[in-house]
Motif scaffolding. Structure first.
Motif, PDB file in Angstrom:
ATOM      1  N   LEU A  27     -36.440  32.766  13.384  1.00 48.53           N
ATOM      2  CA  LEU A  27     -37.037  31.884  12.381  1.00 48.53           C
ATOM      3  C   LEU A  27     -38.252  32.528  11.760  1.00 48.53           C
ATOM      4  O   LEU A  27     -39.075  33.114  12.440  1.00 48.53           O
ATOM      5  CB  LEU A  27     -37.460  30.551  13.024  1.00 48.53           C
ATOM      6  N   GLU A  28     -38.367  32.399  10.442  1.00 49.09           N
ATOM      7  CA  GLU A  28     -39.562  32.847   9.756  1.00 49.09           C
ATOM      8  C   GLU A  28     -40.488  31.654   9.643  1.00 49.09           C
ATOM      9  O   GLU A  28     -40.057  30.568   9.271  1.00 49.09           O
ATOM     10  CB  GLU A  28     -39.198  33.367   8.368  1.00 49.09           C
ATOM     11  N   PRO A  29     -41.765  31.793   9.950  1.00 48.99           N
ATOM     12  CA  PRO A  29     -42.656  30.639   9.906  1.00 48.99           C
ATOM     13  C   PRO A  29     -42.833  30.126   8.484  1.00 48.99           C
ATOM     14  O   PRO A  29     -42.817  30.891   7.530  1.00 48.99           O
ATOM     15  CB  PRO A  29     -43.969  31.172  10.458  1.00 48.99           C
ATOM     16  N   ASN A  71     -45.681  32.505  -0.808  1.00 45.57           N
ATOM     17  CA  ASN A  71     -45.938  33.620   0.088  1.00 45.57           C
ATOM     18  C   ASN A  71     -44.848  33.612   1.136  1.00 45.57           C
ATOM     19  O   ASN A  71     -44.659  32.608   1.816  1.00 45.57           O
ATOM     20  CB  ASN A  71     -47.322  33.438   0.726  1.00 45.57           C
ATOM     21  N   ALA A  72     -44.107  34.692   1.241  1.00 44.34           N
ATOM     22  CA  ALA A  72     -43.030  34.775   2.235  1.00 44.34           C
ATOM     23  C   ALA A  72     -42.962  36.199   2.785  1.00 44.34           C
ATOM     24  O   ALA A  72     -43.042  37.158   2.031  1.00 44.34           O
ATOM     25  CB  ALA A  72     -41.696  34.394   1.614  1.00 44.34           C
ATOM     26  N   ALA A  73     -42.794  36.289   4.101  1.00 40.14           N
ATOM     27  CA  ALA A  73     -42.696  37.596   4.751  1.00 40.14           C
ATOM     28  C   ALA A  73     -41.379  38.291   4.403  1.00 40.14           C
ATOM     29  O   ALA A  73     -41.340  39.503   4.233  1.00 40.14           O
ATOM     30  CB  ALA A  73     -42.834  37.438   6.260  1.00 40.14           C
ATOM     31  N   LYS A 143     -37.968  37.393  -5.025  1.00 39.29           N
ATOM     32  CA  LYS A 143     -37.398  38.133  -3.897  1.00 39.29           C
ATOM     33  C   LYS A 143     -38.495  38.462  -2.879  1.00 39.29           C
ATOM     34  O   LYS A 143     -39.568  38.915  -3.240  1.00 39.29           O
ATOM     35  CB  LYS A 143     -36.738  39.428  -4.367  1.00 39.29           C
ATOM     36  N   GLY A 144     -38.185  38.181  -1.603  1.00 39.72           N
ATOM     37  CA  GLY A 144     -39.130  38.465  -0.534  1.00 39.72           C
ATOM     38  C   GLY A 144     -39.109  39.928  -0.154  1.00 39.72           C
ATOM     39  O   GLY A 144     -38.119  40.621  -0.400  1.00 39.72           O
ATOM     40  N   PRO A 145     -40.197  40.410   0.391  1.00 41.54           N
ATOM     41  CA  PRO A 145     -41.454  39.715   0.680  1.00 41.54           C
ATOM     42  C   PRO A 145     -42.241  39.459  -0.610  1.00 41.54           C
ATOM     43  O   PRO A 145     -42.087  40.190  -1.588  1.00 41.54           O
ATOM     44  CB  PRO A 145     -42.194  40.681   1.596  1.00 41.54           C
TER      45      PRO A 145
END
Length: 153
Positions: A27-29, A71-73, A143-145
């Motif tokens: 899981l990504e926080p 904001n996404a890793a 697109k992440g990150p």
């Protein structure tokens, strides 16, 4: 018999701890502070956060400007709404990350199509004016990150 019980107990404890560890790793926080974009799902079927395409419409003509930040890793972020109501969008995005940000404007349809895209360098701000059909529905993908903020009007 006692040794057998110890082995079973240790094996069960080990298997349980590995299951929890694997689940937590997958899981990504959820990052607080995202606005107007979705990230990872925190409660299936109930949450407005998810890595799925939006289904609710935001009419830019009647409701006005739509602000977002995200904001996404690693996850791709979508606007929370399908955007409609104008024949030309003004898209403003600032890339606050230290790597390029790929942005797509997609037209919702039987097969969604990319109608506009941009590769935004770190620290730069984009102002784009893609031509669209005011009666169709569109959404943005980041697109992440990623780490960005902006608006569409």
């Amino acid at each position: 018999m006692k040794n057998l019980l110890k082995i079973v107990a240790l094996s069960t404890a080990f298997a349980f701890s590995m299951t929890i560890f694997a689940s937590a790793e997958s899981l990504e926080p959820v990052v607080d502070g995202n606005q107007g974009v979705s990230e990872v799902e925190d409660n299936a079927g109930v949450s407005t956060r998810g890595t799925t395409k939006p289904s609710t419409v935001w009419n830019l003509y009647s409701k006005g400007r739509y602000d977002f930040k995200g904001n996404a890793a690693s996850s791709d972020l979508f606007t929370n709404y399908l955007l409609t109501g104008k024949s030309q969008f003004k898209i403003v995005v600032t890339n606050t990350n230290n790597i390029n940000l790929k942005i797509y404007l997609k037209k919702k349809g039987f097969i969604d199509t990319t109608v506009w895209d941009h590769d935004l360098k770190p620290g730069n701000t984009l102002t784009g004016f893609p031509q669209v059909n005011s009666g169709d529905n569109y959404y943005l993908i980041f697109k992440g990150p990623s780490n960005f903020n902006g608006y569409i009007e």
